[in-house]
Design an enzyme around this catalytic site. Sequence first.
Site, PDB file in Angstrom:
ATOM      1  N   SER A   1      -0.977  -3.287   2.733  1.00  0.00           N
ATOM      2  CA  SER A   1      -1.260  -1.950   2.230  1.00  0.00           C
ATOM      3  C   SER A   1      -2.680  -1.497   2.538  1.00  0.00           C
ATOM      4  O   SER A   1      -2.914  -0.302   2.707  1.00  0.00           O
ATOM      5  CB  SER A   1      -0.978  -1.874   0.730  1.00  0.00           C
ATOM      6  OG  SER A   1       0.419  -1.991   0.521  1.00  0.00           O
ATOM      7  N   VAL A   2      -3.598  -2.398   2.616  1.00  0.00           N
ATOM      8  CA  VAL A   2      -4.973  -2.038   2.959  1.00  0.00           C
ATOM      9  C   VAL A   2      -5.040  -1.497   4.385  1.00  0.00           C
ATOM     10  O   VAL A   2      -5.816  -0.601   4.691  1.00  0.00           O
ATOM     11  CB  VAL A   2      -5.919  -3.254   2.796  1.00  0.00           C
ATOM     12  CG1 VAL A   2      -7.317  -2.936   3.281  1.00  0.00           C
ATOM     13  CG2 VAL A   2      -5.946  -3.694   1.337  1.00  0.00           C
TER      14      VAL A   2
END
Length: 169
Positions: A17-18
């Site tokens: 997700s980063v």
Amino acid sequence: PYTLAAVRHDSLFNVFSVSKAVAAAAVHVLVQRGMVDLDAPVCSYWHEFQANTSDVLGVGAGHASAGHITVRHVLNHQAGLADAGLDDMARDPYVVCDSEAMLAVLEEATPASAAGADTRYHYLTFGWLLEGIVRGVTGRTLADFVRNEMAGPLGLADEMMLGLGDSYE
């Protein structure tokens, strides 16, 4: 491999997700350069993406073909592919870490809903969908594009990377 060993200075962590913002920025760089149109079908850049999907008229109600998914749909989490590949991941959880395998999964996936019909966070497929677009346009991996076209010019090539890098291949 999965382990219960204590975290060390060189322990690796999955940060899918980063990396979503970085992957989206890479596609926006291609848009800015005039190489990608947000409203063009993904398959116009990533030709294999539509290879194993049905025409929209041949799919049951509420489904659509990948040929109707635009770059904008992908960026807006409206491609209908949020859960694509879950069966593959259930058999082998590491498939989600294999770019070639995930691209193949997405090339064969049938969207769960018509493109643009609903917004559903593409938690595991978002980055791979963008990888397919970047590869289709540039012939390079997303990791290579980010390193050389984004991080490098900013002086961050050795600080920011996608994937494990050359030392782990």
